[in-house]
Each structure stands twice: as C-alpha cells, then as structure tokens.
Design a protein around this motif. Structure first.
Motif, PDB file in Angstrom:
ATOM      1  N   GLY A 121      14.133  -1.657  -3.010  1.00 51.56           N
ATOM      2  CA  GLY A 121      14.951  -2.027  -1.681  1.00 51.56           C
ATOM      3  C   GLY A 121      14.775  -3.644  -1.996  1.00 51.56           C
ATOM      4  N   ASP A 137      13.130   4.240   3.248  1.00 52.26           N
ATOM      5  CA  ASP A 137      11.755   3.629   3.476  1.00 52.26           C
ATOM      6  C   ASP A 137      11.630   2.405   3.082  1.00 52.26           C
ATOM      7  OD1 ASP A 137      10.049   4.873   5.265  1.00 52.26           O
ATOM      8  OD2 ASP A 137       8.533   5.501   3.844  1.00 52.26           O
ATOM      9  N   SER A 138      12.543   1.591   2.854  1.00 53.03           N
ATOM     10  CA  SER A 138      12.333   0.130   2.325  1.00 53.03           C
ATOM     11  C   SER A 138      13.212  -0.684   3.022  1.00 53.03           C
ATOM     12  CB  SER A 138      12.682   0.113   0.927  1.00 53.03           C
ATOM     13  OG  SER A 138      14.077   0.647   0.925  1.00 53.03           O
ATOM     14  N   HIS A 171       6.447   9.108   2.229  1.00 55.49           N
ATOM     15  CA  HIS A 171       7.119   7.975   1.687  1.00 55.49           C
ATOM     16  C   HIS A 171       8.268   8.321   0.411  1.00 55.49           C
ATOM     17  CE1 HIS A 171       7.911   3.686   0.477  1.00 55.49           C
ATOM     18  NE2 HIS A 171       7.322   3.823  -0.803  1.00 55.49           N
ATOM     19  N   PHE A 221      18.852   1.784   2.322  1.00 51.24           N
ATOM     20  CA  PHE A 221      17.352   1.553   1.892  1.00 51.24           C
ATOM     21  C   PHE A 221      16.549   2.556   2.641  1.00 51.24           C
ATOM     22  CE2 PHE A 221      19.569  -2.449   2.568  1.00 51.24           C
ATOM     23  CZ  PHE A 221      18.814  -3.382   1.282  1.00 51.24           C
ATOM     24  N   THR A 261      11.294  -9.002   6.052  1.00 52.51           N
ATOM     25  CA  THR A 261      12.394  -8.358   5.912  1.00 52.51           C
ATOM     26  C   THR A 261      13.601  -9.170   6.655  1.00 52.51           C
ATOM     27  OG1 THR A 261      13.688  -6.404   6.022  1.00 52.51           O
ATOM     28  CG2 THR A 261      12.193  -6.876   7.945  1.00 52.51           C
ATOM     29  N   HIS A 308      14.767   2.515  -3.007  1.00 49.45           N
ATOM     30  CA  HIS A 308      13.662   3.321  -2.435  1.00 49.45           C
ATOM     31  C   HIS A 308      12.425   2.421  -2.623  1.00 49.45           C
ATOM     32  CE1 HIS A 308       9.945   5.724  -3.172  1.00 49.45           C
ATOM     33  NE2 HIS A 308      10.092   6.005  -2.038  1.00 49.45           N
ATOM     34  N   SER A 309      11.628   2.096  -1.355  1.00 50.38           N
ATOM     35  CA  SER A 309      10.363   1.332  -1.504  1.00 50.38           C
ATOM     36  C   SER A 309      10.481   0.140  -2.117  1.00 50.38           C
ATOM     37  CB  SER A 309       9.345   2.353  -2.231  1.00 50.38           C
ATOM     38  OG  SER A 309       8.044   1.660  -2.207  1.00 50.38           O
ATOM     39  N   GLY A 310       9.765  -0.342  -3.425  1.00 49.70           N
ATOM     40  CA  GLY A 310      10.078  -1.459  -3.820  1.00 49.70           C
ATOM     41  C   GLY A 310      11.457  -1.682  -4.147  1.00 49.70           C
ATOM     42  N   SER A 338       1.305   4.393   2.294  1.00 48.04           N
ATOM     43  CA  SER A 338       2.545   5.075   1.603  1.00 48.04           C
ATOM     44  C   SER A 338       2.040   6.790   1.716  1.00 48.04           C
ATOM     45  CB  SER A 338       2.360   4.463  -0.010  1.00 48.04           C
ATOM     46  OG  SER A 338       3.026   3.114  -0.063  1.00 48.04           O
ATOM     47  N   GLY A 376      11.614   3.213  -6.593  1.00 46.24           N
ATOM     48  CA  GLY A 376      10.393   2.127  -6.374  1.00 46.24           C
ATOM     49  C   GLY A 376       9.303   2.138  -7.347  1.00 46.24           C
TER      50      GLY A 376
END
Length: 234
Positions: free
Chosen positions: A77, A98-99, A213, A96, A197, A73-75, A132, A9
């Motif tokens: 994703g 945490d995304s 996160h 994914f 999403t 991960h995160s961004g 986060s 991310g």
C-alpha cells in the motif's frame, strides 16, 4: 480493457495473487500481478531501495494501454501511495487491501537498524502478535506461504516515503478492510502517529471483507469479486 495491477506486501511475489487471477479474467479484467525487486528468489535483497519498488510499478503502468486500477496489499500500500504521486493521471482507481498510503516522510520501520539487510518471514505466532491475522488460511495455505516467501528488502521498510503532488488526492480509492473493520480504520485515517497514513485525505470507499490479513489466501473468490466491483465503480 481495464488492467488491474496487483502489488503484494512483504515476503510475497506475483504468486500471492494466483487464486484471484482466473475470476478477474472471467470478469473481463486483465490482472497484472507484480513481483517487486528483491522479491524473486536469487535477487540481491540488500541493494534494493524503496524507490526501486515504486519505479517497478510505474514502469508497469507505463507499459499498459487502457484504464488501470492499482491494488496494494499490506506493505504494498505504501508503494501504491507513491505510485499515485508519480502517475496521478494514469490510475483510474487505487485499492488498498488491508493497507493504506503513507504521508510524506513516514516509514514502515523507521527504527530498523542500518545493519539489517533483509527481513525474514517471522514465525506465525510473531505475525499474529504484531497484528497480522492469519484467520482463514488453512494449513496447506500456510505451508505454501512459508515455502514461497522470500526475505523482504530492509531498506524498503526503513526508507521514508516521498509524496509531493497534490493531484494524487484526485484519484478515487477503495479501502478493503479485512483484519481491521472499516469503522476502526475510519477512526485512524486522518493521519499522524502511530500509523502516519494519509488515507483520510482521499475520496475513500470503504468495503468490509472480514477475514485475516491475507485475503488472497483466505477468501480469494470473495476478494476477486470485490476487486471486480471496485474496478467497475464510477
């Protein structure tokens, strides 16, 4: 050989996955950690666009033989969501962490001013306030995170996602829920504001791994075990 492509991310490079690599290799997987354009020290951050990140990962996939599992991960994703759109026949499973994947036209930071070229890693209390969680990351881990983090290309955050191929929904996905429990994630997976999403349109396996996160920092061995299980899932 199953390759497991690891997409980090914001502010992170391939180094973020260091503590999960050996367990993945010991399980017979081939981990391929990615440093996205603009996320290596010295990169021209201002020139990097969202399409550059997506292309970087599809280029990695195109250079691999055998089955591929992609982790975002995160961004990262949102990047993986676009990769599934571009290479739906190439990915065995997407994970994914945490995304989640964004729907077409959505952005991670649509209101970010045009004159902002890069996003610096915020102070820890600002990250926590933004949702986060840093739970489980010790002082040494935080110091390493701060030392190695680099500014994130702002255009990647600001520019919208483009996904059009319905075959992306044929790829099975796993949502590893760390800072947000799976029960809560299920309730917002249907799309629309505020998260935009499209996770709910996929065939999703939900896995809870309670921590903050950044599970690769706080519970790397447990995260690796989850990734091994998901890479082997039919």
């Amino acid at each position: 050989m199953t390759h497991i492509v690891l997409v980090p991310g914001f502010w992170l490079g391939a180094w973020a996955w260091d503590d999960v690599l050996d367990p993945l290799r010991s399980a017979g997987l081939d981990p391929v950690p990615v440093t996205l354009p603009g996320l290596a020290p010295g990169d021209d951050v201002a020139a990097v666009r969202r399409a550059d990140h997506t292309r970087a990962v599809t280029d990695v996939l195109d250079g691999l033989d055998g089955e591929v599992v992609v982790v975002g991960h995160s961004g990262g994703g949102a990047v993986v969501g676009e990769v599934l759109d571009r290479r739906p026949d190439r990915v065995r499973r997407a994970v994914f962490l945490d995304s989640g994947p964004l729907e077409d036209g959505a952005s991670l930071a649509l209101d970010l001013p045009d004159d902002v070229a890069a996003l610096d890693l915020p102070a820890w209390d600002e990250l926590q306030a933004a949702g986060s969680s840093l739970d489980g990351v010790d002082e040494a881990g935080l110091a390493r995170f701060r030392r190695l983090a680099v500014p994130h290309p702002a255009r990647v955050a600001r520019e919208p996602v483009h996904v059009t191929d319905p075959r992306r929904f044929d790829v099975p996905v796993t949502a590893v829920c760390t800072s947000v429990p799976s029960q809560m994630l299920r309730s917002v997976a249907g799309g629309g504001p505020p998260f935009h999403t499209e996770l709910g349109r996929y065939d999703v396996t939900y896995v809870d791994l309670p921590t903050g996160h950044w599970a690769m920092f706080s519970r790397p061995a447990d995260l690796a075990a989850v990734l091994v299980e998901e890479a082997r899932r039919d």
